[in-house]
Design an enzyme around this catalytic site. Structure first.
Site, PDB file in Angstrom:
ATOM      1  N   SER A   1       0.836  -1.202   0.000  1.00  0.00           N
ATOM      2  CA  SER A   1       0.000   0.000   0.000  1.00  0.00           C
ATOM      3  C   SER A   1       0.866   1.245   0.000  1.00  0.00           C
ATOM      4  O   SER A   1       2.008   1.232   0.491  1.00  0.00           O
ATOM      5  CB  SER A   1      -0.906   0.026   1.235  1.00  0.00           C
ATOM      6  OG  SER A   1      -1.585   1.264   1.352  1.00  0.00           O
TER       7      SER A   1
ATOM      8  N   TYR B   1      -2.765  -0.204  10.617  1.00  0.00           N
ATOM      9  CA  TYR B   1      -2.738  -0.590   9.212  1.00  0.00           C
ATOM     10  C   TYR B   1      -1.450  -0.128   8.540  1.00  0.00           C
ATOM     11  O   TYR B   1      -0.773  -0.902   7.846  1.00  0.00           O
ATOM     12  CB  TYR B   1      -3.957   0.006   8.504  1.00  0.00           C
ATOM     13  CG  TYR B   1      -4.059  -0.335   7.035  1.00  0.00           C
ATOM     14  CD1 TYR B   1      -4.499  -1.588   6.626  1.00  0.00           C
ATOM     15  CD2 TYR B   1      -3.724   0.605   6.059  1.00  0.00           C
ATOM     16  CE1 TYR B   1      -4.601  -1.904   5.276  1.00  0.00           C
ATOM     17  CE2 TYR B   1      -3.827   0.301   4.713  1.00  0.00           C
ATOM     18  CZ  TYR B   1      -4.258  -0.949   4.322  1.00  0.00           C
ATOM     19  OH  TYR B   1      -4.358  -1.252   2.995  1.00  0.00           O
TER      20      TYR B   1
END
Length: 713
Positions: free
Chosen positions: A590, A603
């Protein structure tokens, strides 16, 4: 008038009078109907094998006069799925007139091009080599099939005598002759010398039967094959135990699967020394009876008899020298033990080629075995794609059936080596191979994309399948697996897709999924760690349980799946000094692994751990030719589970906007003002595995529309 329902023991009677009545008057439609029924029962003919025909009157578009036309299955195709588009239509008188220009056996291949001068329907499928076999016989409907029961008689040492006695002279006999113009003339001669026969047995090859109507041909075919099968069934065991009895005992099914899964990647590595191969495994009862028998050592080297069998299974199988209690965990020792077997097989094949080749023979092809036998465990087949491997295994199973039957009634005989070579390296067969489409970039490769039941994972798996890969659909949601698997199999074929439930946080689930991949396709080449979740909360709202869940799925899951896959990839690599298959690991990480933002401690840090684990594995696995690369998406909203469970609400809150405003917000903050879709991530993954970047590892590819903060420097 309704036909009498027939009951058979060894074949299936599938004729439906009502369905046939709907087709009455259309002989071609009845031909298709009959063909599909025959192709449905694999006891009658194998996949892609055999051909059928009909002759009927039709108007000549040039003269307007009625003329006799033959419709016959064209080159390639399968009887079970045959359609009108798969037929060749030819003028019967023109086809038969080719006898006037035939220059003899040495020149028969030149006749194939002349078939085109006999075409009636310009939209026809290309006529096959068997066209004159049907054309020179006078019957309106003809079936040429390769039933195991008939070939068992045809391949028996005294098959001609058995045929005469069994059928009382009503079935003719033509000795082995390669399919083609000459064989067509031999069939006509046999009929002329034996008027009134109902069929002809082709030595080592198959069966011709016929009738004046589609139904008469169909029922005649069933009756002849049934009689052959019944004769074999009555004689099984009379000479002693089948295949001289059991030499070794098969392991229980679960243990067979474990052994097969452990060994398949090693075998695939050896078989892929020229081209990457896909595998198929079977432990069918018929296979086990043969490979565990006392006669295996005698029969296996003989090879097969029917050309259809031989073309797909090669000259003979390779029989492994491994015991059922072999320690397959000692990979180096197993490779060392079986390596000489492959060397000997390749030498045997090269010697066979050199001894049989002609001045104009094509160059020797891949010398590796197609069929590999592991006594007590099962049979492996390796080929360029899954369908070819599966069909090769099915054809060798047909060959086993033939051997069983021939040995029961007489003695099995195979094709002489020179005749076998003439089939395998037939110039017409070579021309057919040269016309085949160029392989797709991922042909011969096997991909496991975690979380491929939907979203980004599904898009990646779809892209890989489109480019020729075999894919394993997996997820923790069985409903998503079922829907996606059905969709993929419809789009790409049943042989390209398998499925398994996979929980990336469970080591047992991962091991089972990797074993399922190996049993389905023979190994694994590409692993995409895509499965994930997202939680967006401030540090004070973020629970420890949520933190652990993020790290378990994203980081630990990536670690455990990669670990299991690397073990398989290393097995596939050849001994030191030879090129290995290698592999690819792609980690879907990501933009958040690089860019710091609010409400993202769990996250974002887990993604950063994924990114560095990717770099560490790239450094470790380069020597194994295993490339490890990273794709960094951002804001992939479409069809993504990442937005479920409060993530969208959390990010909207962090940015002070509504959930509905998120897509536009994400697009506007990029340099290109683009919305990122799952297909964009799939394309990035394909770039890494397409073959164009085989010397690249440890890379990061951003797919985020251009987020300056995420630039890698």
């Amino acid at each position: 008038m309704a036909t009498e329902t027939k009951t058979f023991k060894h074949v299936s009677y599938l004729w439906d009078d009502a369905k046939a009545a709907e087709l009455a008057g259309d002989e071609v439609a009845l031909l298709i109907y009959r063909s599909n029924l025959l192709g449905t029962d694999l006891r009658l003919t194998n996949y892609g094998g055999g051909n059928t025909s009909c002759k009927a009157m039709a108007k000549d578009p040039l003269t307007g006069e009625e003329t006799e036309i033959m419709w016959v299955k064209g080159s390639g195709g399968d009887l079970g799925t045959l359609r009108r588009s798969g037929l060749a239509a030819l003028y019967v008188d023109k086809l038969r007139s080719l006898k006037n220009v035939y220059r003899g056996l040495e020149h028969e291949d030149e006749m194939v091009e002349l078939f085109n001068h006999c075409i009636y329907d310009l939209n026809s499928k290309a006529p096959s080599i068997d066209t004159p076999l049907h054309g020179f016989l006078p019957f309106r409907h003809i079936d040429h099939l390769h039933p195991d029961a008939a070939i068992a008689i045809a391949a028996a040492k005294d098959g001609k005598k058995i045929t005469e006695e069994l059928f009382g002279g009503t079935i003719g006999w033509v000795p082995w002759q390669k399919p083609g113009f000459e064989l067509g003339l031999m069939l006509k001669q046999c009929l002329d010398e034996n008027p009134g026969i109902r069929g002809i047995m082709l030595g080592s090859h198959g069966l011709f039967t016929w009738g004046d109507t589609a139904y008469e041909s169909y029922i005649n075919t069933l009756e002849v094959i049934e009689k052959c099968a019944e004769y074999i069934d009555q004689n099984l065991g009379k000479k002693g135990p089948v295949f001289s009895g059991e030499k070794i005992q098969a392991l229980p099914e679960e243990e067979r699967f474990q052994k097969a899964a452990a060994l398949a990647p090693l075998l695939r590595g050896f078989c892929s020394s020229h081209v990457k191969m896909i595998g198929h495994f079977t432990d069918d009862d018929r296979v086990l009876q043969y490979i565990n028998s006392n006669d295996l050592e005698r029969l296996a080297p003989l090879g097969t008899s029917c050309p259809d069998h031989f073309l797909r299974t090669k000259i003979s199988p390779l029989v492994l020298n491994l015991s059922t209690d072999e320690n397959l965990d000692d990979v180096a020792a197993v490779k060392e033990k079986i390596a000489p077997l492959f060397e000997d097989y390749r030498k045997m094949y090269a010697d066979y080629y050199d001894a049989c080749k002609h001045p104009d023979s094509p160059a020797m092809r891949d010398p590796n075995p197609v069929i590999i036998i592991y006594p007590g465990i099962g049979m492996f087949a390796f080929a360029k794609d899954k369908q070819t491997a599966r069909v090769a295994a099915e054809f060798y199973t047909n060959a086993i059936n033939v051997m069983r039957g021939a040995e029961a009634i007489s003695e099995y005989t195979s094709l002489p080596r020179q005749e076998a070579f003439n089939i395998e390296y037939w110039l017409l067969e070579e021309a057919k191979l040269q016309r085949m489409p160029k392989p797709k970039p991922l042909s011969g490769r096997i991909a496991l994309v975690t979380g491929s039941g939907g979203g980004i994972g599904k898009a990646i798996a779809r892209k890989f399948a489109q480019e020729g890969a075999c894919v394993i659909i997996n997820d923790i949601n069985q409903e998503r697996i079922d829907i996606t698997t059905q969709e993929f199999q419809k789009a790409f074929g049943k042989d390209t897709t398998a499925s398994v439930t996979l929980n990336v946080t469970d080591a047992c689930s991962i091991a089972a999924a990797v074993d399922a991949t190996v049993l389905a396709f023979g190994g694994v080449d590409i692993v995409v760690n895509n499965a994930g979740i997202s939680i967006s909360k401030s540090i004070t709202e973020h629970s420890v349980e949520e933190w652990d869940r993020l790290y378990d799925i994203l980081v630990k899951g990536q670690f455990m799946v990669s670990k299991a896959a690397v073990a398989v990839m290393r097995k596939q690599n050849l001994p030191v000094g030879q090129t290995g298959i290698g592999g690819d690991i792609i980690n879907i990480v990501s933009k958040n692994s690089i860019v710091a933002g609010p409400n993202n401690a769990g996250y974002g840090s887990a993604k950063a751990a994924q990114a560095h684990l990717s770099r560490l594995l790239a450094a470790e696995l380069g020597g194994d030719r295993i490339r490890v690369n990273t794709v960094n998406p951002d804001a992939v909203i479409s069809d993504s589970n990442i937005w479920a469970g409060g993530w969208a609400e959390g990010r909207a809150k962090a940015y002070g906007i509504t959930v509905e405003e998120l897509p536009a917000y994400y697009a506007k903050r990029t340099l290109m003002n683009e919305i990122i879709l799952p297909d964009d991530i799939a394309n990035a993954c394909f770039v890494f595995v397409s073959g164009l970047l085989n010397k690249s590892t440890g890379n990061i590819l951003n797919v985020d529309g251009g987020v300056a903060q995420a630039f890698v420097r």
